[in-house]
Scaffold this motif. Structure first.
Motif, PDB file in Angstrom:
ATOM      1  N   ILE A 263       3.310   9.313  -2.735  1.00 20.90           N
ATOM      2  CA  ILE A 263       4.144   8.157  -2.056  1.00 20.90           C
ATOM      3  C   ILE A 263       5.467   8.762  -1.918  1.00 20.90           C
ATOM      4  CG2 ILE A 263       5.380   6.193  -3.439  1.00 20.90           C
ATOM      5  CD1 ILE A 263       3.466   5.894  -5.613  1.00 20.90           C
TER       6      ILE A 263
ATOM      7  N   LYS B 297      10.206   5.762  -6.890  1.00 19.67           N
ATOM      8  CA  LYS B 297       8.620   6.037  -7.224  1.00 19.67           C
ATOM      9  C   LYS B 297       8.197   4.809  -8.518  1.00 19.67           C
ATOM     10  CE  LYS B 297       7.048  10.123  -4.909  1.00 19.67           C
ATOM     11  NZ  LYS B 297       6.117  11.395  -5.082  1.00 19.67           N
TER      12      LYS B 297
ATOM     13  N   LEU C 249       5.769   1.427  -8.082  1.00 14.36           N
ATOM     14  CA  LEU C 249       5.028   1.145  -8.809  1.00 14.36           C
ATOM     15  C   LEU C 249       5.743  -0.038  -9.804  1.00 14.36           C
ATOM     16  CD1 LEU C 249       3.800   4.767  -9.886  1.00 14.36           C
ATOM     17  CD2 LEU C 249       2.578   2.798  -8.052  1.00 14.36           C
TER      18      LEU C 249
ATOM     19  N   ARG D  20       5.232  -2.844  -6.604  1.00 11.05           N
ATOM     20  CA  ARG D  20       4.628  -2.346  -5.982  1.00 11.05           C
ATOM     21  C   ARG D  20       3.761  -3.770  -4.865  1.00 11.05           C
ATOM     22  NH1 ARG D  20       2.723  -1.791 -10.713  1.00 11.05           N
ATOM     23  NH2 ARG D  20       0.496  -2.638 -11.423  1.00 11.05           N
TER      24      ARG D  20
ATOM     25  N   TYR E 112       5.610  -4.025  -1.657  1.00  7.76           N
ATOM     26  CA  TYR E 112       5.144  -2.965  -0.579  1.00  7.76           C
ATOM     27  C   TYR E 112       3.945  -3.314  -0.122  1.00  7.76           C
ATOM     28  CZ  TYR E 112       9.249  -1.108  -1.973  1.00  7.76           C
ATOM     29  OH  TYR E 112      10.613  -0.884  -3.229  1.00  7.76           O
TER      30      TYR E 112
ATOM     31  N   PHE F 253       0.462   3.230   1.523  1.00 10.30           N
ATOM     32  CA  PHE F 253       1.473   2.977  -0.223  1.00 10.30           C
ATOM     33  C   PHE F 253       0.221   2.532  -0.666  1.00 10.30           C
ATOM     34  CE2 PHE F 253       3.278   0.408  -3.170  1.00 10.30           C
ATOM     35  CZ  PHE F 253       3.820   1.061  -4.251  1.00 10.30           C
TER      36      PHE F 253
ATOM     37  N   VAL G 234      -2.650   2.162  -4.269  1.00  6.67           N
ATOM     38  CA  VAL G 234      -2.039   1.897  -5.707  1.00  6.67           C
ATOM     39  C   VAL G 234      -2.835   0.801  -5.853  1.00  6.67           C
ATOM     40  CG1 VAL G 234       0.106   2.827  -5.561  1.00  6.67           C
ATOM     41  CG2 VAL G 234      -0.511   0.280  -4.809  1.00  6.67           C
TER      42      VAL G 234
END
Length: 241
Positions: A187, A218, A222, A225, A228, A234, A238
């Protein structure tokens, strides 16, 4: 029994040379120049019979005080009514600072060391409170010897800034028993997320450096998320099942 005394013959940055007189005989002994020995032998009048005792304040001067603790290489520093504990790693700096204050009445190294340690403690407290404010989705944890925070029971961000996906344990008969499996996540926070930041916390100015910024960024990436999804690199990591 003859008279007994110990006198300091010489002090170097790494060692203290002692003259010990016992029963009419003189011998010399070289000991490490750490904080404990400096207090015990160089500042002997202030530190007499202090072995094993803690929380006894030793006045160095100019509102600078030091107290032993139950740990030989950990001391409590006090300046202007504020307290902070040292760490074993900082012992050489502590030793140099108190020796400078005691022998030369130069308190600047002591005050600078105190300010650095106090600011570091305030930064740790701020980060801890910041994580608590994020709610139950973020939980403090230690995994595979790494300290950090678990996000949504699925990801782990270590304090060194590395992020991982927490893999389910392998229940196969041939698998070795492990506490957890961590898969590294590459990340990369955007530049605007890791700019140096100065904050005021408890009337102390603290600076969040690059590592703290990456660590926080970070965790926030997360937590958020879903925002993103457009970042294919990314999201591909995830959202992997």
């Amino acid at each position: 029994m003859g008279d007994r005394f110990t006198r300091v013959l010489n002090i170097t940055p790494n060692a203290i040379l002692l003259l010990e007189h016992r029963d009419g005989k003189d011998t010399t002994r070289l000991i490490p120049a750490n904080t404990f020995n400096t207090l015990k032998y160089v500042m002997k009048g202030s530190f007499e019979d202090m072995v094993g005792r803690s929380h006894t304040r030793i006045h160095i001067g100019d509102n600078c005080l030091i107290s032993p603790t139950t740990q030989e290489y950990v001391f409590c520093l006090e300046y202007d009514g504020m307290l902070v504990h040292t760490t074993p790693e900082a012992d050489k700096q502590v030793c140099e600072a108190i020796l400078k204050a005691y022998s030369e009445q130069d308190f600047k190294p002591f005050i600078k060391l105190f300010d650095d340690l106090y600011s570091k403690r305030q930064k740790s407290e701020f980060l801890e409170l910041f994580m608590i404010a994020l709610g139950q989705r973020v939980v403090s944890a230690t995994i595979d010897g790494l300290n950090g925070y678990v996000v949504d029971k699925e990801f782990f961000v270590a304090q060194n800034g590395n992020a991982y996906r927490i893999l389910p344990p392998d229940d196969s008969k041939d698998a070795k028993t492990v506490s957890s499996n961590l898969a590294f996540l590459c990340i990369v926070p955007r530049n605007h997320q890791i700019k140096p930041m100065n904050l005021m916390y408890n009337n102390v100015r603290i600076a969040l450096g690059q590592q703290e910024q990456i660590f926080i960024s970070k965790i926030m990436m997360l937590l958020n998320r879903e925002k993103y999804k457009g970042d294919k690199v990314f999201w591909g990591q995830v959202n992997r099942k």
